[in-house]
Scaffold this active site. Structure first.
Site, mmCIF file in Angstrom:
data_model
loop_
_atom_site.group_PDB
_atom_site.id
_atom_site.type_symbol
_atom_site.label_atom_id
_atom_site.label_comp_id
_atom_site.label_asym_id
_atom_site.label_seq_id
_atom_site.Cartn_x
_atom_site.Cartn_y
_atom_site.Cartn_z
ATOM 1 N N HIS A 117 0.784 -1.126 -0.248
ATOM 2 C CA HIS A 117 0.149 0.081 0.003
ATOM 3 C C HIS A 117 0.799 1.318 -0.125
ATOM 4 O O HIS A 117 1.973 1.219 0.265
ATOM 5 C CB HIS A 117 -0.709 0.066 1.313
ATOM 6 C CG HIS A 117 -0.188 0.211 2.772
ATOM 7 N ND1 HIS A 117 0.261 -1.154 3.228
ATOM 8 C CD2 HIS A 117 0.156 0.979 3.281
ATOM 9 C CE1 HIS A 117 1.190 -0.780 4.116
ATOM 10 N NE2 HIS A 117 1.013 0.414 4.368
ATOM 11 N N HIS A 136 5.550 6.240 -0.991
ATOM 12 C CA HIS A 136 6.266 5.006 -1.188
ATOM 13 C C HIS A 136 5.559 3.909 -0.947
ATOM 14 O O HIS A 136 4.396 3.950 -0.371
ATOM 15 C CB HIS A 136 7.482 5.114 -0.085
ATOM 16 C CG HIS A 136 7.089 4.816 1.114
ATOM 17 N ND1 HIS A 136 6.634 6.285 1.795
ATOM 18 C CD2 HIS A 136 7.201 3.903 2.188
ATOM 19 C CE1 HIS A 136 6.431 5.572 3.123
ATOM 20 N NE2 HIS A 136 6.616 4.416 3.308
#
Length: 172
Positions: free
Chosen positions: A34, A115
């Site tokens: 995620h 990220h």
């Protein structure tokens, strides 16, 4: 209860990322790959109902956008976390910024760095070896984002979806 807001990449992208995570990420079994928009925060039922309404409004005003990765990076020396760097898209940054103000709890510990974590909680030697190996790989991924998800954490540490918010959808 503890909540968070994330973007999940598509299944093919998750599968590719999980090839690394299952070896190097201690949270592999707790949450799928995620991109965190809003880090974990505590909220009661009343607050979460207000936030759900706010998230629906945000999603309704948001258009789909593309995210891409083209390199592996690390948060060392702060933490031994290794991640796929998601290129800064203005829509992504704006979305994350929106979730740091208004009705949302003010709990941002670090600046927003888009990220997807692939390794964490590594020893110094493991970090050095894994990062050295992964940064040599050409991991270029691209995905279209058309929704985000409000998650909550179960007692066993696993994160599960509370509600998903599709971009551009009207709601009553």
């Amino acid at each position: 209860m503890k909540y968070g807001i994330v973007i999940f990449p598509s299944k093919p992208i998750q599968d590719e990322i999980n090839a690394y995570r299952k070896r190097y990420d201690t949270h592999y079994a707790l949450i799928p790959p995620h991109l965190t928009l809003k880090e974990a925060f505590e909220a009661d039922d009343e607050t979460i109902h207000e936030l759900v309404t706010e998230l629906k409004l945000i999603a309704n005003k948001t258009e789909s956008f593309t995210i891409s990765t083209d390199k592996v990076s690390t948060f060392a020396p702060v933490t031994n976390t290794i991640y796929l760097k998601v290129n800064q898209e203005q829509q992504l940054t704006d979305l994350a910024d929106t979730m740091q103000k208004g009705k949302f709890p003010e709990n941002q510990t670090y600046s927003f760095v888009p990220h997807i974590t692939i390794a964490q909680n590594l020893s110094e030697d493991e970090h050095s070896d894994v990062y050295g190996s992964l940064r040599m790989k050409d991991i270029q991924l691209e995905d279209t984002v058309d929704r985000f998800h409000l998650l909550y954490q179960l007692d066993n540490g696993v994160w599960t979806v509370y509600e998903s918010f599709v971009f551009g959808k009207e709601f009553v």
